[in-house]
Write an enzyme that holds these catalytic residues in place. Structure first.
Site, short mmCIF file in Angstrom:
data_model
loop_
_atom_site.label_atom_id
_atom_site.label_comp_id
_atom_site.label_asym_id
_atom_site.label_seq_id
_atom_site.Cartn_x
_atom_site.Cartn_y
_atom_site.Cartn_z
CE LYS A 1 -17.46 40.40 -15.75
NZ LYS A 1 -17.57 39.32 -14.86
CB SER B 1 -16.05 34.00 -15.44
OG SER B 1 -15.69 33.46 -14.33
CG HIS C 1 -19.02 36.44 -18.19
ND1 HIS C 1 -18.29 37.29 -18.89
CD2 HIS C 1 -18.31 36.19 -17.11
CE1 HIS C 1 -17.28 37.54 -18.33
NE2 HIS C 1 -17.11 36.82 -17.19
#
Ligand SMILES: *Cc1c(COP(=O)(O)O)cnc(C)c1O
Length: 396
Positions: A244, A185, A213
């Site tokens: 996300k 990240s 991610h």
């Protein structure tokens, strides 16, 4: 009366002296590629909302539909009375998407990691963990009370050395877990999963990847790193987030039915914290349909990523080892990174600065994140401001 918490104020004064004290910026309106923070319209390069799904009309409609039909809250933890049809449908959808037998939705990616690692391992076991793994993995490792061996970032010899060291544990019949972020990240690089899996198997270790991610970003239709590398069936535990690219909130674990059944009985966030409201489950279900039906959104994300990264590098910035839409601009000093970020904000570009303890000391940076929704004009304007400010501060 003496203030028993006065020592906290002293810590904060230290941060102020080092110019590291921050107020979170406040957002007015939606979190989009352009957004209003602290009353100023900026190009937003600090959001994890890679695909803009948080404001996709189908997602908003799904959330509203869920709330109107099913109410604002679920009323209980999953294992008592809070498992709604939507939770089960979402889990089926995720399992199919990930090509696994089953999946389990958690309140967040953080609780998925912390709740899973701490449930699956115990004090007699060993966890072998990349030094840059996310805080939620580290907390899960600590909660499990297993021994923790940290290997240098992405260092396969280091991984092997740590596993060599677990021989007595394995011979005594205890478990070893190898755990890694799928996309890191802070640096934006991709885990060397094929090698990690191969080495872990040589030592009979359990493998776990945290794709927070990578979900919605890497692999076919955003299936994540396991799909990206063609490793279906070879990673024991896959974690993803719904917070996300999926654009809502939540986390999940995908794996075998045995793993999921075990977590339902022993995963503490599942047992002791209330499940998602219908707005969340309905919007997330819609998101997985959108990933299937509108894969061009992910294409746009990668087009923007390539464009932005190439130009940043051409300007002479050090973007580290990034391979994904997370592109750091290395600065070094924490206070200088903060100044860089503040100046950019005044110039209409919101890029967050990361300093210790989020990243190691001396490795402070800006972290730029492009999204599918940025236009070329947005990216060019951001690049111009980053170039001008970088020159003023002597970074290029
Ligand atoms: C953001 C993140 C998480 C936490 O996910 P949330 O859904 O925001 O709780 C876990 N792991 C990694 C690697 C992350 O970047």
């Amino acid at each position: 009366m003496a203030d028993a918490l006065a020592y906290l104020g002293k810590e904060l004064d230290n941060l102020r002296e080092q110019k590291l004290f921050r107020h979170p910026r406040v957002l007015t309106g939606m979190n989009g590629p352009r957004a209003v923070y602290d009353g100023r319209e900026v190009i937003n390069m600090s959001s994890n909302n890679y695909l803009g799904l948080n404001q996709h009309p189908r997602m908003i409609e799904a959330a509203l539909r869920g709330t109107r039909k099913l109410g604002a809250g679920s009323g209980a933890v999953r294992t008592i009375a809070g498992t709604m049809e939507g939770h089960v449908e979402l889990e089926k959808k995720i399992a199919k998407f990930k090509h696994t037998e089953a999946a389990l939705v958690f309140q967040s990616g953080f609780t998925a990691n912390a709740g899973t690692v701490s449930a699956v391992l115990n004090k007699d076991d060993v966890i072998v963990s990349d030094e840059l793994n996310h805080a939620s993995i580290i907390d899960g490792c600590r909660l499990s009370r297993a021994a923790i061996k940290v290997f240098p970032h992405a260092d396969m010899e280091g991984l092997r050395a740590a596993l060599e060291d677990t021989k007595s544990v394995r011979e005594a019949g205890h478990n070893v877990l190898v755990i890694t972020d799928g996309v890191f990240s802070m640096d934006g690089d991709i885990a060397r999963l094929p090698e990690i899996v191969k080495i872990a198997k040589e030592y009979g270790a359990i493998t776990m990847v945290d794709d927070a991610h990578a979900s919605g970003v890497l692999g076919r239709n955003g299936r994540g790193t396991v799909d990206h590398f063609g490793l279906h069936g070879q990673v024991d535990i896959q974690v993803g987030t719904l917070s996300k690219a999926i654009g809502v909130v939540g986390g999940y674990v995908a794996g075998t039915q045995v793993l999921i059944d075990y977590l339902i009985h022993r995963g503490r966030p599942i047992l002791f914290s209330t499940s998602h409201p219908p707005a969340v489950t309905e919007a997330c279900i819609e998101a997985f349909d959108i990933l299937q039906e509108e894969p061009e959104i992910i294409e746009r994300l990668w087009d923007n990523t390539r464009y932005f990264k190439e130009r940043l590098t051409a300007l002479g910035f050090d973007t580290g080892i990034s391979e994904t839409p997370i592109t750091p601009v290395m600065v070094g000093d924490g206070a200088l990174a903060m100044e860089f970020s503040d100046k950019l904000f005044e110039r209409g570009v919101f890029v967050v600065a990361l300093a210790f303890p989020t990243v190691p000391r001396g490795k402070a940076r800006l972290r730029t994140m492009v999204s599918a929704g940025h236009t070329r004009e947005d990216l060019d304007a951001a690049l111009a401001a980053i170039e001008r400010t970088g020159r003023e501060l002597g970074i290029i």
